[in-house]
Design a protein around this motif. Structure first.
Motif, short mmCIF file in Angstrom:
data_model
loop_
_atom_site.label_atom_id
_atom_site.label_comp_id
_atom_site.label_asym_id
_atom_site.label_seq_id
_atom_site.Cartn_x
_atom_site.Cartn_y
_atom_site.Cartn_z
N TYR A 136 112.29 -38.39 -62.72
CA TYR A 136 112.60 -37.32 -61.76
C TYR A 136 111.36 -36.44 -61.64
O TYR A 136 111.26 -35.39 -62.27
CB TYR A 136 113.81 -36.50 -62.23
CG TYR A 136 115.07 -37.31 -62.37
CD1 TYR A 136 115.96 -37.43 -61.31
CD2 TYR A 136 115.36 -37.98 -63.55
CE1 TYR A 136 117.13 -38.19 -61.42
CE2 TYR A 136 116.53 -38.73 -63.68
CZ TYR A 136 117.40 -38.84 -62.61
OH TYR A 136 118.55 -39.58 -62.73
N SER A 143 108.26 -32.29 -57.21
CA SER A 143 107.83 -32.68 -55.87
C SER A 143 106.32 -32.57 -55.69
O SER A 143 105.72 -33.41 -55.00
CB SER A 143 108.55 -31.82 -54.82
OG SER A 143 108.30 -30.44 -55.03
N SER A 197 105.79 -26.80 -57.24
CA SER A 197 106.90 -27.34 -56.47
C SER A 197 107.56 -26.18 -55.72
O SER A 197 107.78 -25.11 -56.29
CB SER A 197 107.91 -28.02 -57.40
OG SER A 197 107.33 -29.19 -57.96
N ALA A 212 120.43 -35.13 -52.13
CA ALA A 212 119.02 -34.84 -51.95
C ALA A 212 118.54 -35.32 -50.59
O ALA A 212 119.04 -36.32 -50.05
CB ALA A 212 118.21 -35.50 -53.06
N ARG A 264 117.35 -39.12 -49.95
CA ARG A 264 117.50 -40.02 -51.10
C ARG A 264 118.92 -40.11 -51.64
O ARG A 264 119.15 -40.73 -52.67
CB ARG A 264 116.53 -39.61 -52.22
CG ARG A 264 116.67 -38.17 -52.67
CD ARG A 264 115.48 -37.72 -53.52
NE ARG A 264 115.36 -38.39 -54.79
CZ ARG A 264 114.33 -38.22 -55.62
NH1 ARG A 264 113.34 -37.41 -55.29
NH2 ARG A 264 114.29 -38.85 -56.77
N THR A 288 112.54 -31.14 -57.87
CA THR A 288 112.37 -32.53 -57.47
C THR A 288 112.72 -32.76 -56.01
O THR A 288 112.04 -33.49 -55.30
CB THR A 288 113.22 -33.45 -58.37
OG1 THR A 288 112.65 -33.46 -59.69
CG2 THR A 288 113.27 -34.88 -57.85
N SER A 289 113.79 -32.12 -55.54
CA SER A 289 114.22 -32.31 -54.15
C SER A 289 115.16 -31.18 -53.75
O SER A 289 115.87 -30.63 -54.59
CB SER A 289 114.94 -33.65 -53.99
OG SER A 289 115.42 -33.81 -52.67
N ASP A 290 115.16 -30.86 -52.45
CA ASP A 290 116.13 -29.92 -51.91
C ASP A 290 117.35 -30.68 -51.38
O ASP A 290 117.36 -31.90 -51.30
CB ASP A 290 115.49 -29.08 -50.81
CG ASP A 290 114.44 -28.12 -51.35
OD1 ASP A 290 114.54 -27.74 -52.53
OD2 ASP A 290 113.52 -27.75 -50.60
N LYS A 297 118.81 -27.74 -45.69
CA LYS A 297 117.43 -28.14 -45.37
C LYS A 297 116.95 -27.52 -44.06
O LYS A 297 117.74 -27.12 -43.18
CB LYS A 297 117.32 -29.65 -45.31
CG LYS A 297 117.94 -30.30 -44.08
CD LYS A 297 117.72 -31.80 -44.10
CE LYS A 297 118.31 -32.46 -42.85
NZ LYS A 297 118.12 -33.92 -42.86
#
Length: 220
Positions: A77, A80, A114, A141, A144, A166-168, A173
């Motif tokens: 993980y 970003s 990040s 995410a 993904r 790692t991701s929003d 978004k």
């Protein structure tokens, strides 16, 4: 928008400092002028770093260390900023999404931080909490699917998770219709470099996204 940092996050990373930018903006397709700035930064990264060294950048290494403390594998993980830089060093093109998303990516690549980017109008409630994710937190995410956020630093609004390093989340978004932006720059390595990242963000948003009514806060 108040941001509250949980005790568990504080214990895992006492030096954590967050920089937040809230502002009015106009999103659009990314201009060729902006992309020239992105390409220049891509070339700088290639000239300065080797692939096996990128996770040793202080900002990235500090984020990875917190993942390990919380029980998350940072190689599976990746933060970003690390993922973006690795993409460059593996000769994979940086994806072009929209002005706002691409600005955040450029700041992240240059700074090593990040960065969460959210449509402020999609956030539920008047506060955001930074907690440690659990197996009960369902998180879709961006691009993904469902992400296992157990053990990840997790920003949560009234409804649920909105972002990790790692991701929003798909729910909050940035879209073509976003007019109010919230950026959260995650300084797991402390305050060093955060002001430069804020200044660069404001410079880019002013040049390319019709920046207005900007507010900046540091949370320690």
């Amino acid at each position: 928008m108040d941001i509250i940092i949980s005790n568990r996050i504080r214990e895992a990373c006492p030096q954590l400092v967050l920089a937040t930018i809230t502002c009015e903006v106009k999103n659009a397709e990314t201009s060729s002028e902006f992309w020239s700035e992105m390409e220049a930064e891509v070339q700088r990264i290639k000239s300065v770093y080797a692939l096996e060294e990128i996770n040793k950048r202080p900002e990235i290494a500090a984020t990875r260390k917190v993942y390990k403390i919380l029980g998350k594998d940072p190689n599976r993980y990746r933060p970003s900023a690390e993922a973006l830089c690795r993409r460059i060093l593996r000769e994979i093109s940086i994806y072009k999404v929209s002005t706002l998303v691409d600005v955040i990516n450029l700041v992240s690549i240059r700074s090593g931080f990040s960065i969460g980017g959210f449509d402020l109008d999609k956030i539920e409630g008047k506060e955001i909490r930074l907690e440690v994710g659990t197996a009960d937190d369902e998180f879709e995410a961006i691009g993904r699917g469902l992400l296992n956020v157990a053990g990840l630093p997790l920003y949560k609004d009234k409804t649920g998770g909105i972002g990790t390093p790692t991701s929003d989340n798909e729910r909050t978004k940035i879209s073509a219709d976003t007019t109010r932006l919230l950026m959260i720059i995650n300084g797991y390595s402390g305050r060093s470099g955060l002001q430069d990242a804020v200044d660069f963000s404001i410079e880019l948003l002013g040049k390319y996204a019709e920046l207005a009514n900007v507010e900046v806060h540091f949370i320690e």
